[in-house]
Scaffold this active site. Structure first.
Site: not given
Length: 361
Positions: A35, A130, A255
């Protein structure tokens, strides 16, 4: 020349890892879990390369379709089962097998109007909470499935271990005990073990095992690498230096000016960033190899670039190779530095990267 950021996939390592599963679980059949685009490795290439697997596990019908379109005829199992009754006709037409984890899906099967039968894997919730039916309704669910004219009579029984990656966790013993108590009286094929259980719990191997992360050469255990278990890394994320800056003490990099040079030093710019799937939260010092020498990140990761400390490689030049993770720098180590798991790193690599296959297809 194309952008140097690329992902190398070692198909020989992939097959080696499957053979390692065979060695560890010699009496079990193997459902290779592919998957999430084969954990980022490419679902089609993984399915074609693992032709010795007995079946493949995918999350959804779109992934199953990709496997079939790749010309792979082995059994494919939908690990989350059908999302609606309308999917069942397509599932049957492609010869896909389904996990049933909720009575609502049994309702779908009882109402379906298809020719022939579907192979069903009935998932029981033994403690992960789950997916999976409540243990108390197992007999009723089996009876209902056996009565469905569109269900193959040989129902497979399965569960999923919540804490197998923690070798001494008590919940694993509790789940194994409960699953056996629930299923011992049924003469039906069973499957329990994920990668962690394949490696550490031979008592969980049962009729089928369902390895995922270990097939890609990665350890499911914190603080260990795939090599510790005789596995070979399949993915190598590489790029090159595209600039070298000679900076002064106190100069900031990247940054937010979040990192300052502690001394006069060279800094390299690598053509790879979070737009390629490298984790933006990676802190300064996250390990990187430049020309085979270990160094670390400097400053924040940008979308297409990142800066690296070149003090360990002071003579580095534009075009020098960089390894962000792979066989020479375990992805497990990079994940630990970032504060995540290797599953997330490999499954996040982006398709804009150039993928290069090694080993016979």
């Amino acid at each position: 020349m194309s952008r140097p950021a690329r992902v190398h996939i070692n198909l020989s390592a992939l097959r080696h890892n499957l053979s390692r599963v065979r060695t560890l679980a010699p009496h079990s059949r193997i459902m290779a879990i592919i998957k999430a685009d084969g954990y980022g490795h490419g679902i089609e290439r993984v399915a074609r390369a693992l032709d010795e697997a007995d079946a493949f596990g995918v999350a959804c019908l779109e992934e199953a379709t990709a496997v079939r379109n790749a010309g792979v005829g082995k059994p494919v199992v939908l690990l989350e089962g059908p999302y609606s009754g309308e999917e069942l006709l397509r599932i049957k037409s492609m010869g896909i097998e389904i996990v049933v984890h909720d009575p609502v899906q049994i309702d779908m099967l009882e109402r379906c109007d298809i020719q022939g039968t579907l192979r069903v894997w009935l998932k029981i919730d033994t403690g992960m909470h789950r997916l999976g039916i409540n243990p108390g309704i197992l007999p009723d669910c089996i009876e209902r499935l056996r009565a469905c004219r569109c269900v193959d009579g040989q129902i497979h029984l399965m569960t999923h271990l919540a804490c197998a990656n923690e070798k001494l966790h008590a919940l694993t013993d509790e789940q194994l005990t409960l699953f056996r108590e629930l299923t011992d009286d049924y003469e039906l094929p069973r499957t329990i073990a994920n990668s962690a259980a394949v490696l550490s719990r031979p008592d969980s191997h049962a009729d089928w095992v369902r390895p995922g992360i270990m097939i890609y050469g990665i350890s499911p255990f914190t603080g260990e690498t795939g090599a510790d278990h005789g596995l070979q890394a399949v993915m190598s994320f590489r790029s090159e230096l595209i600039a070298v800056k000679q900076l002064r003490r106190g100069d900031s990099v990247g940054y937010g000016a979040a990192w300052q040079c502690p001394e006069d030093m060279p800094v390299g710019i690598v053509a790879a960033g979070y737009g390629d799937g490298y984790p933006r939260p990676a802190p300064a010092g996250t390990p990187v190899l430049v020309r085979g020498t270990r160094t670390g990140l400097a400053g924040h990761v940008s979308m297409d670039m990142m800066a690296v400390d070149l003090r360990p490689v002071p003579d580095a030049t534009i075009g020098d190779p960089v390894v962000l993770w792979g066989e020479t720098l375990p992805v497990e180590e990079v994940a630990a530095s970032v504060g995540t798991i290797p599953y997330e790193l490999v499954s996040s690599v982006q398709k804009r990267l150039r993928f290069v296959e090694h080993g016979e297809g």
